[in-house]
Scaffold this motif. Structure first.
Motif, PDB file in Angstrom:
ATOM      1  N   PRO A 150       3.980  16.640  -9.932  1.00 26.72           N
ATOM      2  CA  PRO A 150       5.534  16.851  -9.598  1.00 26.72           C
ATOM      3  C   PRO A 150       6.684  15.800 -10.180  1.00 26.72           C
ATOM      4  O   PRO A 150       7.138  15.978 -10.643  1.00 26.72           O
ATOM      5  CB  PRO A 150       5.614  16.889  -7.973  1.00 26.72           C
ATOM      6  CG  PRO A 150       3.687  16.475  -7.937  1.00 26.72           C
ATOM      7  CD  PRO A 150       3.542  15.932  -8.739  1.00 26.72           C
ATOM      8  N   LEU A 151       6.253  14.562  -9.713  1.00 27.77           N
ATOM      9  CA  LEU A 151       6.786  13.189 -10.258  1.00 27.77           C
ATOM     10  C   LEU A 151       7.135  13.432 -11.956  1.00 27.77           C
ATOM     11  O   LEU A 151       8.400  13.024 -12.794  1.00 27.77           O
ATOM     12  CB  LEU A 151       6.418  11.616  -9.972  1.00 27.77           C
ATOM     13  CG  LEU A 151       7.137  11.375  -8.944  1.00 27.77           C
ATOM     14  CD1 LEU A 151       6.194  10.516  -8.503  1.00 27.77           C
ATOM     15  CD2 LEU A 151       8.723  11.196  -7.743  1.00 27.77           C
ATOM     16  N   PHE A 152       6.057  14.176 -12.624  1.00 31.14           N
ATOM     17  CA  PHE A 152       6.163  14.664 -14.102  1.00 31.14           C
ATOM     18  C   PHE A 152       7.033  14.536 -14.350  1.00 31.14           C
ATOM     19  O   PHE A 152       7.402  14.806 -15.492  1.00 31.14           O
ATOM     20  CB  PHE A 152       4.901  14.106 -14.629  1.00 31.14           C
ATOM     21  CG  PHE A 152       4.697  14.220 -16.539  1.00 31.14           C
ATOM     22  CD1 PHE A 152       3.831  12.840 -16.298  1.00 31.14           C
ATOM     23  CD2 PHE A 152       4.557  15.444 -16.892  1.00 31.14           C
ATOM     24  CE1 PHE A 152       3.694  13.055 -18.294  1.00 31.14           C
ATOM     25  CE2 PHE A 152       4.150  15.882 -18.306  1.00 31.14           C
ATOM     26  CZ  PHE A 152       4.468  14.237 -19.451  1.00 31.14           C
ATOM     27  N   PHE A 153       6.437  16.070 -14.304  1.00 29.17           N
ATOM     28  CA  PHE A 153       7.646  16.807 -14.218  1.00 29.17           C
ATOM     29  C   PHE A 153       9.193  17.215 -13.650  1.00 29.17           C
ATOM     30  O   PHE A 153      10.954  17.100 -14.201  1.00 29.17           O
ATOM     31  CB  PHE A 153       7.205  18.422 -13.743  1.00 29.17           C
ATOM     32  CG  PHE A 153       6.167  18.965 -15.038  1.00 29.17           C
ATOM     33  CD1 PHE A 153       6.009  19.002 -15.615  1.00 29.17           C
ATOM     34  CD2 PHE A 153       5.065  18.746 -13.828  1.00 29.17           C
ATOM     35  CE1 PHE A 153       4.764  19.739 -16.544  1.00 29.17           C
ATOM     36  CE2 PHE A 153       3.461  19.199 -14.672  1.00 29.17           C
ATOM     37  CZ  PHE A 153       3.597  19.431 -15.783  1.00 29.17           C
ATOM     38  N   ILE A 154       9.572  16.222 -12.594  1.00 32.47           N
ATOM     39  CA  ILE A 154      10.707  16.476 -12.240  1.00 32.47           C
ATOM     40  C   ILE A 154      11.758  15.285 -13.159  1.00 32.47           C
ATOM     41  O   ILE A 154      12.688  15.849 -13.985  1.00 32.47           O
ATOM     42  CB  ILE A 154      10.597  15.237 -10.605  1.00 32.47           C
ATOM     43  CG1 ILE A 154      10.621  15.990  -9.618  1.00 32.47           C
ATOM     44  CG2 ILE A 154      12.538  14.869 -10.384  1.00 32.47           C
ATOM     45  CD1 ILE A 154      10.552  16.263  -9.005  1.00 32.47           C
ATOM     46  N   LEU A 155      10.740  13.974 -13.463  1.00 30.69           N
ATOM     47  CA  LEU A 155      11.933  13.173 -14.630  1.00 30.69           C
ATOM     48  C   LEU A 155      11.672  13.857 -15.896  1.00 30.69           C
ATOM     49  O   LEU A 155      12.771  13.128 -16.464  1.00 30.69           O
ATOM     50  CB  LEU A 155      10.099  11.837 -14.896  1.00 30.69           C
ATOM     51  CG  LEU A 155      10.732  11.383 -13.296  1.00 30.69           C
ATOM     52  CD1 LEU A 155       9.966   9.145 -13.441  1.00 30.69           C
ATOM     53  CD2 LEU A 155      11.987  10.094 -13.057  1.00 30.69           C
ATOM     54  N   GLN A 156      10.730  14.998 -16.698  1.00 38.33           N
ATOM     55  CA  GLN A 156      10.730  15.382 -17.851  1.00 38.33           C
ATOM     56  C   GLN A 156      11.725  16.185 -18.024  1.00 38.33           C
ATOM     57  O   GLN A 156      13.136  16.295 -18.561  1.00 38.33           O
ATOM     58  CB  GLN A 156       9.485  15.954 -17.885  1.00 38.33           C
ATOM     59  CG  GLN A 156       9.763  16.537 -19.264  1.00 38.33           C
ATOM     60  CD  GLN A 156       7.868  17.528 -19.687  1.00 38.33           C
ATOM     61  OE1 GLN A 156       7.761  18.454 -18.698  1.00 38.33           O
ATOM     62  NE2 GLN A 156       7.517  17.183 -20.748  1.00 38.33           N
ATOM     63  N   ASN A 157      12.502  17.147 -16.822  1.00 34.86           N
ATOM     64  CA  ASN A 157      13.292  18.388 -16.524  1.00 34.86           C
ATOM     65  C   ASN A 157      14.339  17.090 -16.398  1.00 34.86           C
ATOM     66  O   ASN A 157      15.929  17.352 -16.460  1.00 34.86           O
ATOM     67  CB  ASN A 157      13.302  19.209 -15.237  1.00 34.86           C
ATOM     68  CG  ASN A 157      12.054  19.936 -15.178  1.00 34.86           C
ATOM     69  OD1 ASN A 157      11.236  20.192 -16.766  1.00 34.86           O
ATOM     70  ND2 ASN A 157      10.940  20.186 -14.633  1.00 34.86           N
ATOM     71  N   MET A 158      14.602  15.718 -15.654  1.00 36.70           N
ATOM     72  CA  MET A 158      16.148  15.196 -16.249  1.00 36.70           C
ATOM     73  C   MET A 158      16.068  14.464 -16.874  1.00 36.70           C
ATOM     74  O   MET A 158      17.364  13.749 -16.959  1.00 36.70           O
ATOM     75  CB  MET A 158      15.693  14.353 -14.438  1.00 36.70           C
ATOM     76  CG  MET A 158      15.885  14.401 -13.366  1.00 36.70           C
ATOM     77  SD  MET A 158      15.064  13.959 -11.631  1.00 36.70           S
ATOM     78  CE  MET A 158      16.822  13.068 -12.396  1.00 36.70           C
ATOM     79  N   GLY A 159      15.319  14.259 -17.788  1.00 35.33           N
ATOM     80  CA  GLY A 159      15.095  13.584 -19.424  1.00 35.33           C
ATOM     81  C   GLY A 159      15.235  11.681 -18.867  1.00 35.33           C
ATOM     82  O   GLY A 159      15.924  10.685 -19.767  1.00 35.33           O
ATOM     83  N   LEU A 160      14.718  11.355 -17.935  1.00 38.78           N
ATOM     84  CA  LEU A 160      13.703  10.054 -17.601  1.00 38.78           C
ATOM     85  C   LEU A 160      12.817   9.605 -17.025  1.00 38.78           C
ATOM     86  O   LEU A 160      12.496   8.721 -17.568  1.00 38.78           O
ATOM     87  CB  LEU A 160      14.772   9.799 -15.729  1.00 38.78           C
ATOM     88  CG  LEU A 160      15.899   9.708 -15.712  1.00 38.78           C
ATOM     89  CD1 LEU A 160      16.271   9.843 -14.305  1.00 38.78           C
ATOM     90  CD2 LEU A 160      17.062   9.158 -16.280  1.00 38.78           C
ATOM     91  N   LEU A 161      11.822  10.717 -17.840  1.00 38.74           N
ATOM     92  CA  LEU A 161      10.433  10.146 -18.887  1.00 38.74           C
ATOM     93  C   LEU A 161      10.578   9.417 -19.668  1.00 38.74           C
ATOM     94  O   LEU A 161      10.887   9.043 -20.513  1.00 38.74           O
ATOM     95  CB  LEU A 161       9.910  11.643 -19.061  1.00 38.74           C
ATOM     96  CG  LEU A 161       8.109  11.313 -18.817  1.00 38.74           C
ATOM     97  CD1 LEU A 161       7.593  11.275 -17.749  1.00 38.74           C
ATOM     98  CD2 LEU A 161       7.511  12.607 -19.661  1.00 38.74           C
TER      99      LEU A 161
END
Length: 304
Positions: A150-161
């Motif tokens: 979940p953190l991976f996709f959350i940061l990816q959608n926020m542009g912070l990955l």
């Protein structure tokens, strides 16, 4: 009359008390047994911690052949160039400064937010305060590996990955429950009459917190800051999963893992152990500087 006073026996209350000899308290056989067993366990535990550290430090000055052939002997030549190779060729030097940036930023944020949250929960009673505290405690029981996807996709959608801000925010989120749990007890033990006196003198809530209550909680703040710093400095799973990509943005735990697995049978063990010591030494120095804060109890420090 004078002769009667001179010959009269001195009353018991007027007689000087004889000096009592300082006697050591007797120690029972059970206490001696418990003390001996405790000291034995501590000696074994100390050996399990110190001996591998000494072995790693000695191996960091050896060649790969000496590490594999005579692991427990002293090096024939103390090779300080292992640290130079580890610092430059393996990317440990860049990763070291990256870790300093990430850990310091996350530590400042988590200590500020954790102290403010713990102070409010400890002093003020409002609707849902107990639920907030219970949810904070529940965060301590949540395994990190369950949150990776979940953190991976959350940061990816926020542009912070793969960025420092994304990794810093993740470190803060996972260190916050422990910080609130630790500092809640610290602020709970403080005398809030001082805060009430400050309010009578005209101090607002922000000034009372930052200038009065927070300095009183300095021992607890120092202790939890050290524990958080050590945990964040050694964090590997979150860094590997959420900070993959550019090797120049790796933190120290990532660089050590990549250095250890970059070759199969041609690993430079001397440089590898030197890189490990580079990661260990800052934590040891931090502990030595602040060891009194860890050894002292929070209640003793806040009661001064």
């Amino acid at each position: 009359m004078m002769t009667e006073l001179a010959t009269r026996p001195i009353a018991a209350a007027e007689r000087p008390e004889p000096q009592r000899k300082n006697r050591r308290p007797s120690v029972s056989a059970g206490d001696k047994l418990v003390g001996g067993v405790s000291h034995g366990i501590l000696m074994i535990w100390s050996a399990l911690v110190i001996l591998p550290l000494i072995w790693t430090a000695i191996s960091s000055f050896k060649t790969s052949e000496e590490v594999l052939s005579s692991s427990f002997s002293l090096p024939s030549i103390w090779r300080f160039d292992n640290y130079v190779r580890a610092w430059t060729n393996s990317g440990v030097g860049v990763a070291f400064f990256n870790s300093v940036i990430v850990v310091l930023s996350a530590l400042v944020l988590v200590m500020l937010l954790g102290a403010m949250c713990a102070y409010v929960l400890a002093r003020f009673k409002f609707f849902g305060s107990q639920a907030v505290y219970v949810l904070m405690l529940a965060g301590l029981t949540f395994p990190i590996f369950l949150a990776i996807v979940p953190l991976f996709f959350i940061l990816q959608n926020m542009g912070l990955l793969g960025t420092y801000p994304g990794l810093i925010l993740t470190f803060v989120a996972f260190a916050l429950p422990f910080t609130v749990f630790f500092l809640f007890a610290c602020f709970k033990s403080l005398p809030f009459e001082i805060a009430e006196a400050a309010a009578i003198d005209g101090a607002g809530e922000w000034r009372t917190f930052f200038q009065i209550m927070l300095p009183m909680a300095k021992p607890g703040m120092a202790s939890v800051a050290i524990l958080n710093a050590v945990g964040l400095w050694n964090q590997y799973l979150l860094a590997v999963a959420l900070n993959a990509g550019d090797p120049e943005r790796r933190v120290l735990s990532q660089a050590l893992g990549a250095f250890a697995g970059q070759t199969n049978y041609a690993t430079d063990y001397g440089a590898l152990f030197a890189a490990v010591m580079t990661a260990i030494v800052p934590v040891l120095v931090l502990y030595v500087i602040f060891q009194r804060q860890l050894q002292g109890s929070v209640s003793q420090g806040t009661s001064k």
